[in-house]
Design a protein around this motif. Structure first.
Motif, PDB file in Angstrom:
ATOM      1  N   HIS A   1       0.827  -1.206   0.000  1.00 30.55           N
ATOM      2  CA  HIS A   1       0.000   0.000   0.000  1.00 30.55           C
ATOM      3  C   HIS A   1       0.871   1.271   0.000  1.00 30.55           C
TER       4      HIS A   1
ATOM      5  N   GLU B   1      -5.308   7.105  -2.388  1.00 28.18           N
ATOM      6  CA  GLU B   1      -5.550   6.016  -1.442  1.00 28.18           C
ATOM      7  C   GLU B   1      -6.285   4.852  -2.112  1.00 28.18           C
ATOM      8  N   GLY B   2      -7.156   5.175  -3.054  1.00 28.57           N
ATOM      9  CA  GLY B   2      -7.804   4.108  -3.815  1.00 28.57           C
ATOM     10  C   GLY B   2      -6.800   3.301  -4.613  1.00 28.57           C
ATOM     11  N   TRP B   3      -5.831   3.994  -5.229  1.00 29.48           N
ATOM     12  CA  TRP B   3      -4.782   3.285  -5.947  1.00 29.48           C
ATOM     13  C   TRP B   3      -3.988   2.402  -4.995  1.00 29.48           C
TER      14      TRP B   3
ATOM     15  N   LEU C   1      -4.907   0.897  -2.285  1.00 31.22           N
ATOM     16  CA  LEU C   1      -5.674  -0.327  -2.005  1.00 31.22           C
ATOM     17  C   LEU C   1      -5.715  -1.235  -3.233  1.00 31.22           C
ATOM     18  N   TYR C   2      -5.857  -0.638  -4.394  1.00 34.54           N
ATOM     19  CA  TYR C   2      -5.833  -1.428  -5.623  1.00 34.54           C
ATOM     20  C   TYR C   2      -4.459  -2.087  -5.792  1.00 34.54           C
TER      21      TYR C   2
ATOM     22  N   GLN D   1      -4.492  -5.185  -3.980  1.00 39.73           N
ATOM     23  CA  GLN D   1      -5.227  -6.189  -4.750  1.00 39.73           C
ATOM     24  C   GLN D   1      -4.344  -6.789  -5.833  1.00 39.73           C
TER      25      GLN D   1
ATOM     26  N   LEU E   1      -8.400  -4.493   3.897  1.00 43.27           N
ATOM     27  CA  LEU E   1      -9.563  -3.992   3.160  1.00 43.27           C
ATOM     28  C   LEU E   1     -10.757  -3.819   4.093  1.00 43.27           C
TER      29      LEU E   1
ATOM     30  N   ARG F   1     -10.519  -0.689   5.969  1.00 46.75           N
ATOM     31  CA  ARG F   1     -10.941   0.499   5.206  1.00 46.75           C
ATOM     32  C   ARG F   1     -12.461   0.570   5.067  1.00 46.75           C
TER      33      ARG F   1
ATOM     34  N   TYR G   1     -10.414   6.061   0.901  1.00 47.15           N
ATOM     35  CA  TYR G   1      -9.698   4.834   0.560  1.00 47.15           C
ATOM     36  C   TYR G   1     -10.579   3.855  -0.220  1.00 47.15           C
ATOM     37  N   GLU G   2     -11.615   3.363   0.428  1.00 45.98           N
ATOM     38  CA  GLU G   2     -12.417   2.323  -0.199  1.00 45.98           C
ATOM     39  C   GLU G   2     -13.330   2.891  -1.285  1.00 45.98           C
TER      40      GLU G   2
ATOM     41  N   HIS H   1     -10.905   2.934  -4.196  1.00 41.19           N
ATOM     42  CA  HIS H   1     -10.607   1.565  -4.614  1.00 41.19           C
ATOM     43  C   HIS H   1     -11.774   0.976  -5.394  1.00 41.19           C
TER      44      HIS H   1
END
Length: 608
Positions: free
Chosen positions: A438, A468-470, A472-473, A476, A498, A501, A553-554, A557
């Motif tokens: 992350h 922040e979405g990136w 978390l991605y 993944q 996850l 978040r 974040y989420e 994501h």
């Protein structure tokens, strides 16, 4: 005597900044050729770096004609905010006049990014109090608190990003130290004004802040302290009385300014309550609506975000259950079983410095393991220039487990993952891997290096939901690359992260829109995640200090995954994950609606 000198200095600073604000407004009204979008964006970028010279140092562009920026700090006084508002109003007017016809997709994206960041920041600055940043994620109603303020920012800047390679650099370091009292006094003026409007942080946040600032004052003038110590290390081969001069500045100017700020914080503490949320504070609901908008780059309501968080948490816990059963953990809630796994022998690390050493070594091992696999999910690899560093000690009590970001544009200063090692027990072999993916690679450090290849303004303006979405991605992607094939504990940690978040969506909205107490928020958080209470307290207090930020974040994501699903459905057999991921990182840090436009161009065969 000290008070009178400070008053004269403050008045002089306000007058100078008022002149600067007028100059900015006049400059912003200057005519710009309709075809010169790149020049306009570059001018905006350098003006932003003049407003926040610390960012110029972080990016490594405070050299040559701009070397003077290395000596300065942001003006955080009311007059400094007025100058920022003047810049934003003028910049938005220029953007509105600029024709878009015939511009390439990258430039169109950059214009959209600037317009969104400037509009959001200007709207935030129209609120009666707080810190509304231009292209940053630390928006807060509280100008100084346990994780916000010059008392934290300057030591970290000097320790991490401030270069000292020669005598001129050492002088710049001293100049920044000398600028710190004015920055502190500007903040103090703003939080005093906020208190006079009825805005006071929660008592438990003030307790942390007062304790941390008290330690900072005691440490400020020490040769090995957070302000002087970095210079002492960096000037070892540069002749001069650098350390003595730094200690003199700290004793005579910085400590008195910190003491003035501490006096104000104690005045706030005397009238503070334990109510954690903005709902009970003047203009609180209005501020929180803006905080959610800034944090998610959407207009989603608190109720909608709360419901989404509940559904997402249930989905993730259903995925965690079979992993736990595979480890022989079949009784109790998912969170309880995840906690039990973390207490098994071989999962944690020793106490003390040996444990800290092992934690950093294990983190480095996870980074080394992911690097060779990245060619499977990106068309074009960036460097991933990274080092793992312990946070400054004063910052650790109010900080998360870690955070990270890219280094300088020229690569001379590496990106960093700053890790909180105050309590080694918050780290273990379950939770560390996803944390590194992350914050480091392919998360914040990795994505940030792509952004630094875009026009300068794109390295300055950032959007919490995307960044922040990136990240978390990126977690993944690590799972999809098989990094956990022989590490079920690490995969559980990834799903726990996850879920964490998802809980943020629930708890942040619960605190600020639904009137939850701190105890209720803690109970919900611990029950859902199984994280240690010390970790949970730091998290909850962070949501109280940065309302809305944790929701990015989420939300971000989920949007990246939704865009990937859309591209896969549209392209069918022509879909290639490497091309999609390259589109997302090459498009840079953007609001979520701009991200959707970039993906649409990719689907249509264009470039983001």
């Amino acid at each position: 005597m000290t008070t009178e000198i400070s008053r004269r200095g403050a008045l002089a600073g306000i007058a100078a900044t008022s002149v600067a604000a007028t100059s900015v407004a006049v400059a912003a009204r200057a005519a710009v050729p309709a075809t010169d979008a790149a020049a306009l964006l570059d001018r905006f970028a350098w003006r932003l770096l003049e407003i926040g010279p610390e960012r110029a140092t972080a990016l490594g562009v405070d050299s040559g004609a701009h070397a003077g920026l290395r000596r300065k700090l942001e003006d955080r006084s009311p007059a400094g905010v007025a100058a920022q508002r003047a810049f934003l109003r003028g910049a938005l007017a220029e953007l509105a006049r600029l024709p878009r016809t015939g511009l390439d997709p990258t430039t169109l994206t950059s214009l959209a990014v600037a317009e969104s960041a400037f509009r959001t920041a200007l709207d935030g600055m129209a609120l009666p109090y707080g810190v509304a940043t231009i292209g940053d994620w630390r928006n807060t109603p509280y100008g100084v608190i346990q994780n916000v303020g010059s008392w934290l920012d300057v030591p970290q800047l000097l320790d991490g990003d401030q270069p000292v390679r020669d005598a001129a650099d050492a002088e710049a370091y001293l100049a920044r130290l000398a600028a710190m009292p004015a920055q502190l006094d500007g903040e103090t003026a703003r939080i005093r004004m906020a208190r006079e409007q009825g805005l006071v942080p929660p008592a438990f946040l003030l307790d942390k802040t007062i304790a941390g600032m008290t330690r900072t004052i005691a440490d400020a003038a020490k040769a090995d302290g957070a302000l002087v110590g970095p210079l002492a290390r960096k000037v070892a081969a540069i002749p001069g009385r650098w350390v003595d001069r730094a200690q003199g500045i700290a004793r005579s100017a910085i400590v008195p300014a910190l003491e003035r700020q501490l006096t104000e914080l104690r005045a706030e503490r005397a009238v503070a309550s334990d109510a954690p949320g903005l709902g009970v504070r003047p203009h609180g609901p209005e501020w929180y609506a803006w905080g959610l908008r800034a944090g998610t780059t959407t207009r989603r309501s608190a109720a909608d975000i709360h419901a989404f968080g509940r559904a997402r948490l249930a989905e993730l816990q259903a995925r965690m259950d079979p992993i736990l059963r595979g480890q022989g953990l079949t009784e109790g809630s998912v969170a309880d079983r995840a906690t039990a796994l973390q207490h098994r022998p071989g999962i944690g690390f020793p106490d003390g410095d040996e444990g800290r050493r092992q934690i950093v070594a294990y983190m480095q091992g996870r980074i080394d393991a992911i690097r060779p696999r990245l060619g499977q999910v990106f068309r074009r690899l960036t460097r991933g220039n990274l080092e793992i560093r312990r946070m400054p000690l004063a910052q650790e009590p109010g900080a998360p487990a870690a955070y990270g970001g890219p280094g300088s544009i020229d690569g001379r200063v590496p990106g960093k993952v700053w890790v909180n090692l105050g309590d080694p027990s918050i780290h273990n072999r379950v939770t560390i891997p996803d944390l590194l993916f992350h914050e480091g690679i392919p998360g914040h450090v990795w994505q940030g290096e792509y952004a630094q290849q875009l026009p300068l303004i794109r390295s300055i303006l950032a959007f919490n939901a995307y960044s922040e979405g990136w990240a978390l991605y990126a977690e993944q992607l690590a799972d999809e690359l098989g990094i956990y094939a022989d590490d079920p504990a690490g995969q559980l940690g990834y799903l726990m992260g996850l879920a964490w978040r998802a809980v943020r969506l629930i708890v942040d909205t619960g605190i600020h829109a639904m009137g939850w107490s701190r105890d209720k928020a803690l109970a919900e958080f611990v029950a859902a995640t199984g994280l240690p209470r010390s970790n949970a307290e730091s998290e909850i207090d962070r949501y109280c200090a940065w309302p809305g930020q944790a929701c990015g974040y989420e939300i971000g994501h989920a949007e990246i995954v939704a865009q990937r699903d859309r591209a896969r459905a549209a392209l069918g057999a022509r879909f290639d994950l490497r091309d999609f991921n390259q589109t997302v990182v090459d498009g840079g840090n953007v609001p979520l609606d701009v991200l959707a436009g970039n993906v649409s161009r990719y689907i249509g065969g264009g470039n983001a």
